[in-house]
Design an enzyme around this catalytic site. Structure first.
Site, short mmCIF file in Angstrom:
data_model
loop_
_atom_site.label_atom_id
_atom_site.label_comp_id
_atom_site.label_asym_id
_atom_site.label_seq_id
_atom_site.Cartn_x
_atom_site.Cartn_y
_atom_site.Cartn_z
CG HIS A 31 -2.14 -0.99 1.31
ND1 HIS A 31 -3.37 -0.33 -0.42
CD2 HIS A 31 -2.15 -2.72 1.70
CE1 HIS A 31 -4.02 -1.99 0.42
NE2 HIS A 31 -3.52 -2.72 0.85
CD GLU A 52 -4.52 -9.20 2.96
OE1 GLU A 52 -5.07 -8.26 4.03
OE2 GLU A 52 -3.67 -9.17 1.75
C1 3PY Z 1 -5.36 -5.48 6.50
O1 3PY Z 1 -6.36 -5.60 7.61
O2 3PY Z 1 -6.13 -5.97 5.52
C2 3PY Z 1 -4.20 -5.62 6.45
O3 3PY Z 1 -3.94 -5.94 5.32
C3 3PY Z 1 -3.32 -4.60 6.81
O4 3PY Z 1 -2.80 -3.70 6.17
MG MG Z 2 -5.09 -6.27 3.85
#
Ligand code: 3PY
Ligand code: MG
Length: 261
Positions: free
Chosen positions: A45, A154
């Site tokens: 990011h 994630e």
């Molecule tokens: C998320 O919360 O998706 C992350 O990757 C933290 O940066």
């Molecule tokens: Mg993330």
């Protein structure tokens, strides 16, 4: 350089880090004076690439701060360049499958674990720093041990295979991205949702059963403390820019308040 984050995790010292987004070696030097245990140079990011990351790693070394990097993507050059400039571990976002993690291991770990390309580089003083005196095979074993490979959990895909992913040899630990995980689960930002809490527990258990560490990310200091109480091994708290903005806002509010008292 020895990996101080690895040591702190092994010694159950509950290390705390933060994401580095601001992209200036001066910010790294300042972060080195905060008491933080590690920073994550965010090539996903953040606006910078491997070339500037090298300067941030150098700044982190002078400040005795362990510098990890988050890679921009799962590709051989993205992984190799960051490891070769001397980051002490990689956090890997947007993982969906076990196969992707196997590919990552092949890029990030030397044989026999993987197929990392070997080249004297900044990480070892171009062959003149520790452990240059050892054989190539010993150097490969050294870097495999000292360099942390940390896929993120994630996505629902990673969550559904987390036991298998965490158990892979070459995966050192898992980093949870709560924003993207909750979005992927269809409950964006609902960190108190029972399904989200169950997912966290599943990931943590998968890691610990495999003898791996589990790091949580949060922008809430209360949740950071709660994460340690729940058994997470490390916490990444927020981002340099957000903390800076909040600190100035708090100070300005105090000054205004005291002026008007
Ligand atoms: C998320 O919360 O998706 C992350 O990757 C933290 O940066
Ligand atoms: Mg993330």
């Amino acid at each position: 350089m020895k990996n101080t984050l690895k040591k702190r995790l092994e010694q159950k010292q509950q290390p705390i880090g933060t994401f580095f987004e601001l992209g200036s070696p001066g910010v790294v030097e300042a972060l080195g004076r905060t008491g933080l245990d590690f920073i994550i140079l965010d090539n996903e990011h953040g606006p910078f690439e491997a070339e500037s990351t090298r300067d941030f790693v150098r700044a982190a070394e002078t400040a005795n701060l362990c510098a990890l990097a988050r890679v921009r993507e799962i590709s051989r050059p993205a992984v190799l360049k960051l490891l070769d400039v001397g980051v002490q571990g990689l956090i890997v976002p947007d993982v969906h499958t076990v196969e992707q993690v196997r590919t990552l291991i092949s890029y990030a770990k030397y044989a026999p674990l993987g197929k990392r390309g070997f080249c004297p580089s900044r990480k070892d003083g171009w062959g003149f720093d520790e452990p240059a005196a050892q054989s190539v095979a010993e150097q490969m074993a050294y870097w495999n041990k000292e360099t942390l490979l940390i896929p993120q959990c994630e996505t629902v895909g990673a969550l559904e295979h987390i036991e298998e992913i965490a158990a892979l040899e070459g995966v050192d630990g898992i980093f949870i991205g709560p924003f993207d995980l909750s979005i992927s689960m269809g409950i964006p930002g609902q960190f108190d949702h029972k399904d989200f809490r169950a997912a966290l527990e599943r990931i943590r258990n998968a890691c610990h059963q495999a003898g791996k560490f589990c790091i949580y990310f949060t922008v809430n200091p209360n949740l950071a403390a709660e994460s340690f109480r729940q058994g997470f091994d490390g916490v990444a708290y927020s981002l340099d820019a957000s903390v800076l903005i909040q600190a100035y806002r708090d100070i300005l509010a105090q000054i205004r308040q005291k002026t008007n008292d």
